[in-house]
Design a protein around this motif. Structure first.
Motif, PDB file in Angstrom:
ATOM      1  N   ALA A   1       0.831  -1.204   0.000  1.00  0.00           N
ATOM      2  CA  ALA A   1       0.000   0.000   0.000  1.00  0.00           C
ATOM      3  C   ALA A   1       0.869   1.258   0.000  1.00  0.00           C
ATOM      4  O   ALA A   1       0.617   2.208  -0.759  1.00  0.00           O
ATOM      5  CB  ALA A   1      -0.925  -0.006   1.216  1.00  0.00           C
ATOM      6  N   VAL A   2       1.911   1.266   0.840  1.00  0.00           N
ATOM      7  CA  VAL A   2       2.801   2.425   0.906  1.00  0.00           C
ATOM      8  C   VAL A   2       3.528   2.610  -0.431  1.00  0.00           C
ATOM      9  O   VAL A   2       3.614   3.721  -0.971  1.00  0.00           O
ATOM     10  CB  VAL A   2       3.814   2.265   2.058  1.00  0.00           C
ATOM     11  N   ALA A   3       4.040   1.508  -0.976  1.00  0.00           N
ATOM     12  CA  ALA A   3       4.756   1.582  -2.245  1.00  0.00           C
ATOM     13  C   ALA A   3       3.844   2.063  -3.364  1.00  0.00           C
ATOM     14  O   ALA A   3       4.242   2.871  -4.210  1.00  0.00           O
ATOM     15  CB  ALA A   3       5.338   0.210  -2.587  1.00  0.00           C
ATOM     16  N   SER A   4       2.609   1.587  -3.368  1.00  0.00           N
ATOM     17  CA  SER A   4       1.664   1.976  -4.414  1.00  0.00           C
ATOM     18  C   SER A   4       1.348   3.460  -4.348  1.00  0.00           C
ATOM     19  O   SER A   4       1.277   4.140  -5.380  1.00  0.00           O
ATOM     20  CB  SER A   4       0.377   1.160  -4.297  1.00  0.00           C
ATOM     21  N   VAL A   5       1.152   3.969  -3.139  1.00  0.00           N
ATOM     22  CA  VAL A   5       0.850   5.398  -2.979  1.00  0.00           C
ATOM     23  C   VAL A   5       2.028   6.248  -3.430  1.00  0.00           C
ATOM     24  O   VAL A   5       1.857   7.278  -4.104  1.00  0.00           O
ATOM     25  CB  VAL A   5       0.480   5.702  -1.510  1.00  0.00           C
ATOM     26  N   ILE A   6       3.245   5.812  -3.095  1.00  0.00           N
ATOM     27  CA  ILE A   6       4.432   6.572  -3.490  1.00  0.00           C
ATOM     28  C   ILE A   6       4.558   6.627  -5.006  1.00  0.00           C
ATOM     29  O   ILE A   6       4.768   7.691  -5.609  1.00  0.00           O
ATOM     30  CB  ILE A   6       5.693   5.958  -2.870  1.00  0.00           C
ATOM     31  N   VAL A   7       4.417   5.467  -5.656  1.00  0.00           N
ATOM     32  CA  VAL A   7       4.535   5.426  -7.115  1.00  0.00           C
ATOM     33  C   VAL A   7       3.411   6.223  -7.764  1.00  0.00           C
ATOM     34  O   VAL A   7       3.628   6.937  -8.758  1.00  0.00           O
ATOM     35  CB  VAL A   7       4.531   3.964  -7.611  1.00  0.00           C
ATOM     36  N   LEU A   8       2.207   6.127  -7.218  1.00  0.00           N
ATOM     37  CA  LEU A   8       1.080   6.896  -7.761  1.00  0.00           C
ATOM     38  C   LEU A   8       1.353   8.390  -7.679  1.00  0.00           C
ATOM     39  O   LEU A   8       1.093   9.140  -8.635  1.00  0.00           O
ATOM     40  CB  LEU A   8      -0.201   6.540  -7.001  1.00  0.00           C
ATOM     41  N   LEU A   9       1.908   8.839  -6.558  1.00  0.00           N
ATOM     42  CA  LEU A   9       2.229  10.258  -6.406  1.00  0.00           C
ATOM     43  C   LEU A   9       3.312  10.698  -7.399  1.00  0.00           C
ATOM     44  O   LEU A   9       3.232  11.783  -7.978  1.00  0.00           O
ATOM     45  CB  LEU A   9       2.680  10.547  -4.971  1.00  0.00           C
ATOM     46  N   VAL A  10       4.319   9.852  -7.579  1.00  0.00           N
ATOM     47  CA  VAL A  10       5.369  10.178  -8.542  1.00  0.00           C
ATOM     48  C   VAL A  10       4.784  10.327  -9.941  1.00  0.00           C
ATOM     49  O   VAL A  10       5.090  11.271 -10.681  1.00  0.00           O
ATOM     50  CB  VAL A  10       6.459   9.087  -8.536  1.00  0.00           C
ATOM     51  N   VAL A  11       3.910   9.394 -10.324  1.00  0.00           N
ATOM     52  CA  VAL A  11       3.292   9.429 -11.651  1.00  0.00           C
ATOM     53  C   VAL A  11       2.443  10.689 -11.828  1.00  0.00           C
ATOM     54  O   VAL A  11       2.448  11.325 -12.893  1.00  0.00           O
ATOM     55  CB  VAL A  11       2.437   8.158 -11.861  1.00  0.00           C
ATOM     56  N   LEU A  12       1.719  11.072 -10.771  1.00  0.00           N
ATOM     57  CA  LEU A  12       0.855  12.246 -10.857  1.00  0.00           C
ATOM     58  C   LEU A  12       1.653  13.543 -10.912  1.00  0.00           C
ATOM     59  O   LEU A  12       1.265  14.494 -11.596  1.00  0.00           O
ATOM     60  CB  LEU A  12      -0.104  12.278  -9.658  1.00  0.00           C
ATOM     61  N   VAL A  13       2.776  13.600 -10.198  1.00  0.00           N
ATOM     62  CA  VAL A  13       3.546  14.846 -10.091  1.00  0.00           C
ATOM     63  C   VAL A  13       4.460  15.059 -11.294  1.00  0.00           C
ATOM     64  O   VAL A  13       4.631  16.192 -11.758  1.00  0.00           O
ATOM     65  CB  VAL A  13       4.370  14.843  -8.778  1.00  0.00           C
ATOM     66  N   ILE A  14       5.037  13.972 -11.818  1.00  0.00           N
ATOM     67  CA  ILE A  14       6.052  14.121 -12.859  1.00  0.00           C
ATOM     68  C   ILE A  14       5.480  14.714 -14.141  1.00  0.00           C
ATOM     69  O   ILE A  14       6.173  15.430 -14.868  1.00  0.00           O
ATOM     70  CB  ILE A  14       6.722  12.754 -13.143  1.00  0.00           C
ATOM     71  N   ARG A  15       4.213  14.469 -14.424  1.00  0.00           N
ATOM     72  CA  ARG A  15       3.623  14.974 -15.672  1.00  0.00           C
ATOM     73  C   ARG A  15       3.532  16.503 -15.692  1.00  0.00           C
ATOM     74  O   ARG A  15       3.995  17.130 -16.650  1.00  0.00           O
ATOM     75  CB  ARG A  15       2.260  14.330 -15.894  1.00  0.00           C
ATOM     76  N   PRO A  16       2.925  17.156 -14.685  1.00  0.00           N
ATOM     77  CA  PRO A  16       2.909  18.633 -14.733  1.00  0.00           C
ATOM     78  C   PRO A  16       4.292  19.257 -14.672  1.00  0.00           C
ATOM     79  O   PRO A  16       4.537  20.300 -15.285  1.00  0.00           O
ATOM     80  CB  PRO A  16       2.064  19.017 -13.506  1.00  0.00           C
ATOM     81  N   VAL A  17       5.222  18.613 -13.956  1.00  0.00           N
ATOM     82  CA  VAL A  17       6.587  19.143 -13.907  1.00  0.00           C
ATOM     83  C   VAL A  17       7.221  19.093 -15.295  1.00  0.00           C
ATOM     84  O   VAL A  17       7.843  20.063 -15.759  1.00  0.00           O
ATOM     85  CB  VAL A  17       7.437  18.358 -12.889  1.00  0.00           C
ATOM     86  N   TRP A  18       7.070  17.968 -15.979  1.00  0.00           N
ATOM     87  CA  TRP A  18       7.643  17.829 -17.317  1.00  0.00           C
ATOM     88  C   TRP A  18       6.997  18.801 -18.303  1.00  0.00           C
ATOM     89  O   TRP A  18       7.688  19.388 -19.149  1.00  0.00           O
ATOM     90  CB  TRP A  18       7.475  16.391 -17.786  1.00  0.00           C
ATOM     91  N   LEU A  19       5.686  18.978 -18.206  1.00  0.00           N
ATOM     92  CA  LEU A  19       5.002  19.922 -19.085  1.00  0.00           C
ATOM     93  C   LEU A  19       5.498  21.341 -18.851  1.00  0.00           C
ATOM     94  O   LEU A  19       5.650  22.123 -19.791  1.00  0.00           O
ATOM     95  CB  LEU A  19       3.494  19.841 -18.858  1.00  0.00           C
ATOM     96  N   SER A  20       5.735  21.689 -17.595  1.00  0.00           N
ATOM     97  CA  SER A  20       6.248  23.028 -17.288  1.00  0.00           C
ATOM     98  C   SER A  20       7.618  23.240 -17.910  1.00  0.00           C
ATOM     99  O   SER A  20       7.923  24.319 -18.425  1.00  0.00           O
ATOM    100  CB  SER A  20       6.329  23.218 -15.769  1.00  0.00           C
ATOM    101  N   LEU A  21       8.448  22.211 -17.873  1.00  0.00           N
ATOM    102  CA  LEU A  21       9.767  22.318 -18.488  1.00  0.00           C
ATOM    103  C   LEU A  21       9.654  22.428 -20.003  1.00  0.00           C
ATOM    104  O   LEU A  21      10.391  23.188 -20.641  1.00  0.00           O
ATOM    105  CB  LEU A  21      10.622  21.103 -18.115  1.00  0.00           C
ATOM    106  N   MET A  22       8.727  21.658 -20.597  1.00  0.00           N
ATOM    107  CA  MET A  22       8.563  21.672 -22.052  1.00  0.00           C
ATOM    108  C   MET A  22       8.124  23.033 -22.564  1.00  0.00           C
ATOM    109  O   MET A  22       8.760  23.636 -23.425  1.00  0.00           O
ATOM    110  CB  MET A  22       7.529  20.619 -22.469  1.00  0.00           C
ATOM    111  N   PHE A  23       7.003  23.512 -22.028  1.00  0.00           N
ATOM    112  CA  PHE A  23       6.418  24.755 -22.538  1.00  0.00           C
ATOM    113  C   PHE A  23       7.021  25.988 -21.878  1.00  0.00           C
ATOM    114  O   PHE A  23       7.066  27.048 -22.484  1.00  0.00           O
ATOM    115  CB  PHE A  23       4.904  24.738 -22.346  1.00  0.00           C
TER     116      PHE A  23
END
Length: 560
Positions: free
Chosen positions: A299-321
């Motif tokens: 459960a802990v591992a799943s929440v951590i990975v889920l958070l990483v997946v959710l956060v990395i996308r807006p961060v990458w988009l900010s870097l792109m645009f």
């Protein structure tokens, strides 16, 4: 039998969700999760190769058929940034964080397998919601284009990561060379098969046979490319682009029939995939117990990975645009014109006079608005590829040992898929409404007016030639009536000729009307290929012409 019951149940839930104004994918997943805990229930099991070979190719092919290549090229920068760049960044970010944290007992190589599995988003739900709520066309184009190529990047990375863990060998050991080979050979296979498909269609002259042939194309493209160790995903997409752009040579019946057939296939497969995801929750938990994994750690591992997946996308988009926005700002602020006569110490750069190439000139370099940026950042729902890749982890390594933490990786991937579907799927519609995205109705209306002006001009050219050289044997009054009727584009079938027998009037009308339609279609395609008109508006007008031709033909054939 179980598969049939799953499909029927998913279709029923889809109908209920549509009637209630809900998103079918979310309802199907929730009901599937509940059904998985029914005592004695056994979920249907499908091999991962079946999921990738039977479910994925038709979904990709259908999306490519309805997605124009010029639109793909126009948005190629964000599509590649998300479909390739973000997949790689997400996979390695998940691997780095998962291997570093004590709560996730994975080595970097094993964590990279997990990262490749959860990296590719599935834009099915996001695009469906976006169309319903009126997202800008560019946002929909970016999301659709991303979904067409991110699977290829993720599956290639998955193959390399699995080979590193289990000690086996890929077709090409070097990961960069393997991806390059897949990315080049896969589309070549798809393009070749696409042109073969069009060549066969031109000789079938049967809407039913042409539609059946079209149903075979995605599977043939995928299997042919995989047979030569190339990307089946990119082969399917390339075949879809070729066939989709070449269907103007088909009859209107084939185009209309295929449109409804592929819509039905999409609904069926999407409903099945989401039902399949939901029905396997209990069995994922059972696998964890058998592997003696701690549910709390999972459960802990799943929440951590889920958070990483959710956060990395807006961060990458900010870097792109954000990078392009910053560059434009610096260029406007610091650069000064270079004197025409030259001079020492002049700042800035003199632009080269060399014109851009045709395809390069089509690329849209503009940035997204902040509202569009937020929407694209929150559309990372996972789907069929994550499910199939997780199921495709081998049971043992090349040495015969159990694949390390296989059950844990599958459980985390399942939680990420369901978590993104429920969390982002439920919140995306209210988010889009709350953001009040800038309206593009004026631009869309102008593009529609432009297409109408083109088809009117094409029709007028054909009718002028007809009036200058009318066929012999018809009364001038009748000729004038035919011309006037066709000039109105036959918007009302009740105004069409109503002969009780096969008359010269009907023959002339039918022949002239089809000549007008051919000229209108040719004019639209010429303007689109020249980059002077929006492709989406062209496709909408071509659909209208198909419907008009169907109406005219049905009216005439019912009376002849």
């Amino acid at each position: 039998m179980e598969l049939i019951l799953v499909v029927v149940g998913a279709i029923v839930l889809t109908a209920i969700a549509h009637r209630g104004g809900l998103e079918p994918a979310l309802i199907i997943v929730l009901v599937g999760i509940g059904a998985s805990f029914i005592p004695g229930f056994e979920a249907p099991e499908l091999d991962s190769h079946i999921l990738l070979t039977v479910v994925l190719p038709p979904l990709l092919y259908s999306a490519a058929l309805g997605f124009s290549f010029p639109t793909f090229v126009r948005n190629i920068r964000p599509i590649l940034g998300l479909g390739v760049g973000l997949v790689a960044v997400t996979a390695f970010a998940v691997a780095a964080i998962s291997s570093w944290l004590v709560a996730v007992p994975l080595s970097f190589a094993t964590a990279l397998v997990l990262g490749a599995i959860v990296a590719p988003p599935d834009a099915v739900t996001a695009v469906a919601v976006g169309r319903k709520l009126g997202l800008p066309k560019r946002v929909l184009a970016i999301l659709t284009g991303e979904s067409l190529i991110n699977d290829a990047a993720a599956l290639t990375l998955f193959s390399v990561a699995v080979a590193q863990v289990d000690g086996s060998h890929t077709f090409i050991d070097n990961a960069v060379l393997l991806f390059t080979y897949s990315a080049v050979v896969g589309p070549l296979v798809g393009v070749a098969l696409g042109y073969v498909t069009l060549w066969i269609r031109n000789r079938l002259n049967s809407p039913g046979l042409e539609t059946v042939q079209g149903l075979v194309v995605p599977f043939a493209a995928y299997l042919a490319a995989e047979h030569v160790h190339a990307s089946g995903v990119l082969a399917v997409v390339a075949a879809g682009f070729v066939v989709g752009s070449g269907t103007l040579s088909d009859g209107y019946q084939t185009r209309l029939q295929e449109r409804y057939v592929w819509n039905s296939v999409d609904v069926l497969l999407e409903a099945f995939v989401f039902a399949y995801i939901g029905l396997h929750l209990r069995f994922v938990l059972n696998d964890l117990r058998e592997a003696h994994e701690s549910l709390m750690e999972v459960a802990v591992a799943s929440v951590i990975v889920l958070l990483v997946v959710l956060v990395i996308r807006p961060v990458w988009l900010s870097l792109m645009f954000g990078r392009s926005v910053l560059a434009d700002h610096v260029d406007r602020t610091l650069s000064v014109p270079i004197p025409v006569e030259g001079g020492r110490g002049a700042l800035g750069l003199r632009k080269r006079g060399k014109p851009k190439g045709k395809w390069r000139a089509m690329i849209d370099h503009s940035s997204l608005t902040w509202q569009e940026h937020v929407v694209v950042s929150w559309t990372g729902m996972r789907g069929v590829v994550t499910l199939a890749a997780a199921a495709g982890i081998p049971l043992t390594t090349a040495a015969g040992e159990p694949f390390p933490h296989r059950a844990l990786i599958q459980a985390i991937a399942f939680v990420v898929a369901v978590g993104t579907l429920l969390l982002q799927g439920w919140t995306l519609p209210p988010l889009i409404r709350r953001l009040e995205l800038p309206s593009h109705e004026e631009a869309d209306r102008e593009a529609t007016i432009q297409t109408e002006r083109i088809v009117h001009g094409a029709a007028q050219g054909v009718l002028s030639g007809f009036a200058a050289n009318p066929p012999a044997g018809l009364d001038p009054v009748v000729l004038a009536e035919i011309t006037e009727t066709i000039a109105r584009h036959s918007q009302d079938a009740d105004h069409l000729p109503d002969p009780e027998t096969h008359t010269l009037q009907a023959e002339v009308f039918s022949r002239l009307y089809r000549k007008v339609l051919a000229a209108q279609r040719a004019s639209l395609i010429a303007e689109r290929d020249a980059g002077r008109i929006d492709d989406e508006a062209v496709r909408a007008m071509l659909d209208r012409l198909d419907l008009q031709e169907a109406s005219v033909t049905a009216r005439l054939e019912s009376r002849l």
